[in-house]
Scaffold this motif. Structure first.
Motif, mmCIF file in Angstrom:
data_model
loop_
_atom_site.group_PDB
_atom_site.id
_atom_site.type_symbol
_atom_site.label_atom_id
_atom_site.label_comp_id
_atom_site.label_asym_id
_atom_site.label_seq_id
_atom_site.Cartn_x
_atom_site.Cartn_y
_atom_site.Cartn_z
ATOM 1 N N SER A 120 49.915 31.322 36.721
ATOM 2 C CA SER A 120 48.821 31.369 35.740
ATOM 3 C C SER A 120 47.936 32.584 35.983
ATOM 4 N N ARG A 121 47.636 32.838 37.246
ATOM 5 C CA ARG A 121 46.800 33.995 37.566
ATOM 6 C C ARG A 121 47.528 35.299 37.293
ATOM 7 N N GLN A 122 48.802 35.335 37.594
ATOM 8 C CA GLN A 122 49.571 36.544 37.332
ATOM 9 C C GLN A 122 49.681 36.809 35.838
ATOM 10 N N ASP A 123 49.805 35.753 35.048
ATOM 11 C CA ASP A 123 49.844 35.920 33.595
ATOM 12 C C ASP A 123 48.520 36.482 33.086
ATOM 13 N N SER A 124 47.424 35.983 33.664
ATOM 14 C CA SER A 124 46.100 36.475 33.262
ATOM 15 C C SER A 124 45.935 37.961 33.613
ATOM 16 N N LEU A 125 46.389 38.332 34.806
ATOM 17 C CA LEU A 125 46.310 39.743 35.211
ATOM 18 C C LEU A 125 47.185 40.630 34.328
ATOM 19 N N GLN A 126 48.335 40.089 33.918
ATOM 20 C CA GLN A 126 49.220 40.849 33.047
ATOM 21 C C GLN A 126 48.553 41.109 31.697
ATOM 22 N N LYS A 127 47.802 40.113 31.191
ATOM 23 C CA LYS A 127 47.079 40.300 29.936
ATOM 24 C C LYS A 127 46.007 41.376 30.086
ATOM 25 N N GLN A 128 45.332 41.382 31.241
ATOM 26 C CA GLN A 128 44.330 42.419 31.485
ATOM 27 C C GLN A 128 44.965 43.802 31.505
ATOM 28 N N GLN A 129 46.137 43.897 32.130
ATOM 29 C CA GLN A 129 46.826 45.182 32.169
ATOM 30 C C GLN A 129 47.208 45.637 30.760
ATOM 31 N N SER A 130 47.569 44.701 29.920
ATOM 32 C CA SER A 130 47.898 45.042 28.531
ATOM 33 C C SER A 130 46.662 45.583 27.808
ATOM 34 N N GLN A 131 45.506 44.945 28.083
ATOM 35 C CA GLN A 131 44.263 45.432 27.492
ATOM 36 C C GLN A 131 43.913 46.822 28.016
ATOM 37 N N PHE A 132 44.169 47.035 29.301
ATOM 38 C CA PHE A 132 43.901 48.360 29.881
ATOM 39 C C PHE A 132 44.768 49.426 29.216
ATOM 40 N N SER A 133 45.982 49.075 28.900
ATOM 41 C CA SER A 133 46.870 50.033 28.239
ATOM 42 C C SER A 133 46.314 50.426 26.870
ATOM 43 N N LYS A 134 45.765 49.428 26.160
ATOM 44 C CA LYS A 134 45.150 49.726 24.857
ATOM 45 C C LYS A 134 43.907 50.603 25.032
ATOM 46 N N GLN A 135 43.111 50.290 26.063
ATOM 47 C CA GLN A 135 41.914 51.091 26.316
ATOM 48 C C GLN A 135 42.277 52.526 26.699
ATOM 49 N N GLN A 136 43.375 52.664 27.452
ATOM 50 C CA GLN A 136 43.815 54.004 27.830
ATOM 51 C C GLN A 136 44.237 54.797 26.602
#
Length: 469
Positions: free
Chosen positions: A407-423
């Motif tokens: 569950s935590r890894q899935d949450s971190l993966q979503k954050q990384q996806s958001q970071f990619s959009k921000q980048q």
């Protein structure tokens, strides 16, 4: 000529324009990456620990026993913790054997293949090849099972209209699916024959053969299918038969017969204190390895000494994990805990085994330790004791569906996806700023070049005017 480069100036200004956003994003992304790596490391540590639990549980019991035989060339034995200590005498009068029989083509009802010489018209037999019969099936059965048909018409793999013994053997192996194996042997006359071998020993593994006419044929029996015959308690002991050369009729004791006895063989079962201690130490070591890994990931660090904090420092859920593991380790069964068996907590959170205390307690009450440790199992309702409870709790963290770590890894993966959009947004802003600055300073550089050219022209004109006056 302009005194600056528009490209490098635009690049510097565009980088400055997005600098704050980029630094903030890089810091957040780096933190998430560190946490992801730390969670993967934690999962690996927990999984390794449960593997160690399964290994210990797979022994049947942490309390080890040895089985010593008086003649290891005739009998071998192993004992689990369920075997009662004592001596057992065996006398083997016959070993179990697997049937082996040899069949010629004529036994199977096959006729030799014939060939006609084109020049002379003379007809001769084709050695070791046979006509495809009609009817075309032979049949085999094993033990009390029904007969299995082997279609020889389909055995002609090379399509030459004839059957070789090799093709027959291949058809038998396919049809019998490992219950009977077929091989080809060649005798002194060069004749190939079909050698059939029972896979299982004893009368239960014996096979029967029917030829193409449906008649049962015996062939030449090389080895008879016989059960093992032995006595428990010596030459005049209790008679027992077995279809194999293994005997598991005494709880916790596994016997393998290797040869007919020349005299009774004694099997002595006794507790193995050294192996029992080693089993317990393996649990202690596995727990300590896991604890040290968790503590490294959650270390607070020390800025003054330059020691960096762990990636999961201050993580309340991991601290809860650590506390729960310690609580489960201290749990008791029927009023008995691991502390009673000499396992104590150390200042650094690890545990240690007092060998002497452990040995005395096990000698006094081995059943209590077995009950306390219990068993792991793939089915949760079959788990018991400290080992089972630890497995259940660790599984709640490591399972791939609904597990805490997943569950935590899935949450971190979503954050990384958001970071990619921000980048992507930062990259777009940078490009827009760069193009804007490049246009502005390219235009300014052009005006500067024009002004420099005009100034040079005016200076030249004034110089010429002064000379003519």
């Amino acid at each position: 000529m302009a005194t600056y480069d528009p490209v490098s100036t635009a690049t510097a200004l565009a980088e400055n324009y997005v600098y704050a956003r980029q630094v903030q994003l890089d810091m957040a992304s780096s933190k998430v990456q560190s946490q992801t790596s730390a969670l993967n490391s934690l999962k690996s540590s927990l999984t390794t620990f449960t593997s160690a639990l399964h290994t210990l549980s797979g022994k049947g019991d942490v309390i080890a026993q040895t089985a010593t035989v008086s003649n290891a060339t005739e009998i071998t034995a192993t004992a689990s913790s369920k075997a009662a200590a004592g001596s057992y005498s065996f006398y083997v009068s016959k070993l179990a054997t697997a049937q082996q029989s040899l069949f010629s083509a004529s036994d199977l009802g096959l006729m030799p293949a014939m060939a006609t010489d084109a020049a002379t018209g003379q007809t001769t037999q084709v050695k070791n090849h046979h006509q495809i019969p009609e009817p075309s099936t032979v049949a085999l059965s094993v033990g009390d099972e029904g007969f299995v048909s082997v279609d020889l018409k389909n055995a002609d793999s090379d399509g030459d209209g004839q059957l070789s013994v090799t093709e027959i053997a291949r058809a038998v192996n396919t049809a019998m699916e490992g219950k009977v194996t077929a091989a080809v042997i060649t005798d002194n006359n060069g004749e190939q024959k079909l050698l059939l071998n029972a896979v299982s020993t004893g009368s239960a593994g014996a096979f029967k053969v029917k030829n193409i006419s449906g008649t049962e044929v015996a062939g030449k029996q090389l080895v008879a299918a016989e059960d093992a015959e032995f006595r428990i308690g010596g030459v005049n002991g209790e008679p027992v038969t077995s279809s194999t050369n293994s005997y598991n009729g005494i709880e916790g004791l596994s016997i393998e017969f290797k040869a007919v006895s020349t005299q009774p063989v004694t099997v002595t079962v006794a507790k193995d204190e050294a192996q029992t201690k080693s089993n317990m130490q393996s649990f202690v070591d596995a727990y300590n390895t896991m604890v040290k890994a968790i503590d490294k990931l959650t270390a607070s660090g020390n800025a003054e000494s330059g020691v960096a904090a762990g990636a999961l420092s201050g993580d309340s859920s991991i601290r809860s994990l650590r506390n729960k593991l310690n609580s489960l380790l201290r749990s008791s069964v029927d009023g008995v805990s691991l502390t009673d068996f000499g396992i104590s907590a150390q200042r650094d959170g690890t545990i240690a085994l007092d060998g002497d205390r452990f040995a005395k307690k096990v000698a006094a009450n081995p059943e209590a330790l077995s009950s306390l440790l219990g068993q792991t199992n793939t089915l949760e309702y079959k788990r018991s004791g400290v080992l089972g409870n630890l497995q259940t709790y660790v599984d709640s963290w490591t399972k791939t569906t609904g597990g805490h770590l997943q569950s935590r890894q899935d949450s971190l993966q979503k954050q990384q996806s958001q970071f990619s959009k921000q980048q992507s947004t930062i990259d777009r802003l940078y490009d827009q700023a760069y193009q804007r600055y490049l246009l502005q300073f390219s235009t300014l550089a052009s005006l500067e070049d024009q002004m420099s050219s005009t100034s040079s022209m005016l200076a030249s004109m004034f110089a010429s005017s002064n000379q003519s006056s």
